[in-house]
Design a protein around this motif. Structure first.
Motif, PDB file in Angstrom:
ATOM      1  N   LEU A  71     -28.850  69.932 -63.677  1.00 14.47           N
ATOM      2  CA  LEU A  71     -28.701  69.755 -62.244  1.00 14.47           C
ATOM      3  C   LEU A  71     -29.682  68.672 -61.779  1.00 14.47           C
ATOM      4  O   LEU A  71     -30.888  68.766 -62.038  1.00 14.47           O
ATOM      5  CB  LEU A  71     -28.971  71.067 -61.510  1.00 14.47           C
ATOM      6  CG  LEU A  71     -28.464  71.174 -60.072  1.00 14.47           C
ATOM      7  CD1 LEU A  71     -26.938  71.081 -60.031  1.00 14.47           C
ATOM      8  CD2 LEU A  71     -28.934  72.483 -59.441  1.00 14.47           C
ATOM      9  N   THR A  73     -30.816  65.676 -58.573  1.00 10.29           N
ATOM     10  CA  THR A  73     -30.736  65.313 -57.167  1.00 10.29           C
ATOM     11  C   THR A  73     -31.388  63.955 -56.938  1.00 10.29           C
ATOM     12  O   THR A  73     -32.531  63.749 -57.346  1.00 10.29           O
ATOM     13  CB  THR A  73     -31.424  66.356 -56.266  1.00 10.29           C
ATOM     14  OG1 THR A  73     -30.734  67.608 -56.372  1.00 10.29           O
ATOM     15  CG2 THR A  73     -31.410  65.917 -54.805  1.00 10.29           C
ATOM     16  N   TYR A 101     -20.249  64.777 -57.212  1.00  8.39           N
ATOM     17  CA  TYR A 101     -21.416  65.556 -56.804  1.00  8.39           C
ATOM     18  C   TYR A 101     -20.995  66.912 -56.246  1.00  8.39           C
ATOM     19  O   TYR A 101     -19.859  67.103 -55.786  1.00  8.39           O
ATOM     20  CB  TYR A 101     -22.284  64.789 -55.803  1.00  8.39           C
ATOM     21  CG  TYR A 101     -21.610  64.372 -54.528  1.00  8.39           C
ATOM     22  CD1 TYR A 101     -21.485  65.245 -53.457  1.00  8.39           C
ATOM     23  CD2 TYR A 101     -21.122  63.077 -54.380  1.00  8.39           C
ATOM     24  CE1 TYR A 101     -20.891  64.851 -52.275  1.00  8.39           C
ATOM     25  CE2 TYR A 101     -20.525  62.671 -53.202  1.00  8.39           C
ATOM     26  CZ  TYR A 101     -20.411  63.557 -52.147  1.00  8.39           C
ATOM     27  OH  TYR A 101     -19.808  63.165 -50.985  1.00  8.39           O
ATOM     28  N   THR A 102     -21.926  67.840 -56.308  1.00  5.72           N
ATOM     29  CA  THR A 102     -21.637  69.199 -55.850  1.00  5.72           C
ATOM     30  C   THR A 102     -22.069  69.429 -54.412  1.00  5.72           C
ATOM     31  O   THR A 102     -21.550  70.329 -53.749  1.00  5.72           O
ATOM     32  CB  THR A 102     -22.356  70.231 -56.745  1.00  5.72           C
ATOM     33  OG1 THR A 102     -23.766  69.977 -56.721  1.00  5.72           O
ATOM     34  CG2 THR A 102     -21.860  70.123 -58.184  1.00  5.72           C
ATOM     35  N   GLU A 103     -23.024  68.625 -53.932  1.00  7.51           N
ATOM     36  CA  GLU A 103     -23.508  68.807 -52.563  1.00  7.51           C
ATOM     37  C   GLU A 103     -24.170  67.523 -52.085  1.00  7.51           C
ATOM     38  O   GLU A 103     -24.822  66.816 -52.852  1.00  7.51           O
ATOM     39  CB  GLU A 103     -24.519  69.957 -52.501  1.00  7.51           C
ATOM     40  CG  GLU A 103     -24.936  70.322 -51.090  1.00  7.51           C
ATOM     41  CD  GLU A 103     -25.837  71.557 -51.053  1.00  7.51           C
ATOM     42  OE1 GLU A 103     -26.003  72.123 -49.963  1.00  7.51           O
ATOM     43  OE2 GLU A 103     -26.360  71.929 -52.117  1.00  7.51           O
ATOM     44  N   THR A 141     -26.757  66.023 -54.863  1.00  3.89           N
ATOM     45  CA  THR A 141     -26.949  66.839 -56.059  1.00  3.89           C
ATOM     46  C   THR A 141     -25.676  66.821 -56.907  1.00  3.89           C
ATOM     47  O   THR A 141     -24.567  66.965 -56.375  1.00  3.89           O
ATOM     48  CB  THR A 141     -27.295  68.291 -55.682  1.00  3.89           C
ATOM     49  OG1 THR A 141     -28.527  68.300 -54.941  1.00  3.89           O
ATOM     50  CG2 THR A 141     -27.471  69.155 -56.924  1.00  3.89           C
ATOM     51  N   PHE A 142     -25.847  66.611 -58.195  1.00  2.53           N
ATOM     52  CA  PHE A 142     -24.704  66.606 -59.100  1.00  2.53           C
ATOM     53  C   PHE A 142     -25.080  67.284 -60.406  1.00  2.53           C
ATOM     54  O   PHE A 142     -26.263  67.492 -60.698  1.00  2.53           O
ATOM     55  CB  PHE A 142     -24.213  65.174 -59.364  1.00  2.53           C
ATOM     56  CG  PHE A 142     -25.165  64.328 -60.164  1.00  2.53           C
ATOM     57  CD1 PHE A 142     -24.982  64.130 -61.523  1.00  2.53           C
ATOM     58  CD2 PHE A 142     -26.260  63.730 -59.553  1.00  2.53           C
ATOM     59  CE1 PHE A 142     -25.863  63.355 -62.266  1.00  2.53           C
ATOM     60  CE2 PHE A 142     -27.146  62.940 -60.284  1.00  2.53           C
ATOM     61  CZ  PHE A 142     -26.942  62.761 -61.641  1.00  2.53           C
ATOM     62  N   ARG A 143     -24.081  67.644 -61.183  1.00  2.00           N
ATOM     63  CA  ARG A 143     -24.307  68.311 -62.466  1.00  2.00           C
ATOM     64  C   ARG A 143     -23.822  67.416 -63.595  1.00  2.00           C
ATOM     65  O   ARG A 143     -22.772  66.790 -63.510  1.00  2.00           O
ATOM     66  CB  ARG A 143     -23.569  69.650 -62.522  1.00  2.00           C
ATOM     67  CG  ARG A 143     -23.715  70.389 -63.865  1.00  2.00           C
ATOM     68  CD  ARG A 143     -23.166  71.784 -63.794  1.00  2.00           C
ATOM     69  NE  ARG A 143     -23.961  72.608 -62.913  1.00  2.00           N
ATOM     70  CZ  ARG A 143     -25.133  73.160 -63.237  1.00  2.00           C
ATOM     71  NH1 ARG A 143     -25.639  72.960 -64.450  1.00  2.00           N
ATOM     72  NH2 ARG A 143     -25.793  73.907 -62.392  1.00  2.00           N
TER      73      ARG A 143
END
Length: 249
Positions: A71, A73, A101-103, A141-143
């Protein structure tokens, strides 16, 4: 993995030296999960009064060293200011495309006052002659579970003109670099190679080639945005070759 004190210091120094579609409606102010910060945040962007607006980003390149959590950011600050106080300028929106990205969280600068939302934000003037900037900070934020390189695009839409009735719509696209690097097993190989310098059984001439190769790698590690799995494999092979070429005294 155990690193010697020398190698740990080297890696720490390198990291210090390194310091280079979702629309706003989907931005979240919540902070549920935080990823690790980039090793590199560099290469600012500036567009000086194009279409009567001055646009800035404090960084466009973000390089991470791979972590087990997967994870990550990165943060950038976006600033916009109109060219003259009596000009008309409004920000129509922003989107980041090309990275899963997740957020994405947006926070307005305190100096923005009541102008919190970016879409529809009218660029202000504080007097008949003086303009004022508006600024937001984005946290993305991305994974990534494996090394990866993304080149996302930040799209900034705005309307500007010398007067409201003469305003036109514009779009500025800014390319970013987001990269996750994995050095393993390079640090261990470099640590093992440095042990040969302390044995006292090899000629200085043959050790010099190994020393030069390790120094070359250390310098290259200061620009991890250029690293590839192929390059790391080449370095590992070159280290092994230098060790095999050592000549006893």
């Amino acid at each position: 993995m155990h690193f010697s004190k020398t190698t740990r210091i080297f890696i720490s120094v390198c990291l210090v030296l390194l310091s280079a579609g979702l629309c706003l409606g989907a931005f979240s102010m919540a902070k549920d999960n935080e990823g690790i910060s980039p090793t590199v945040a560099a290469v600012p962007y500036e567009s000086k009064y194009v279409d009567r607006i001055h646009l800035q980003l404090d960084a466009t390149q973000f390089v991470f060293m791979r972590e087990d959590s997967g994870l990550y950011t990165f943060t950038f600050t976006f600033t916009a200011e109109k060219e003259q106080a009596d000009f008309y300028a409004v920000l129509d929106g922003m989107e980041l495309v090309g990275i899963p990205y997740t957020e994405m969280r947006m926070k307005a600068a305190p100096a923005n006052g009541d102008t919190v939302a970016l879409p529809g934000a009218k660029l202000p003037a504080v007097s008949e002659e003086k303009t004022a900037p508006l600024q937001w900070t984005a946290e993305v934020t991305f994974r990534a579970d494996t090394p990866v390189t993304y080149r996302p695009t930040l799209r900034i839409a705005y309307t500007s003109g010398t007067k409201t009735e003469l305003a036109d719509s514009h779009l500025t696209e800014i390319e970013l670099l987001v990269k996750v690097c994995d050095l393993d097993p390079l640090p261990q190989a470099m640590e093992d190679a440095r042990a040969y310098f302390t044995l006292g059984i090899y000629t200085e001439e043959s050790l010099a080639e190994l020393r030069d190769k390790l120094d070359e790698i250390e310098i290259a590690l200061r620009q991890p945005e250029n690293l590839t799995d192929t390059q790391i494999s080449v370095w590992l092979q070159e280290i092994a070759y230098c060790i095999s070429a050592l000549q006893p005294i």
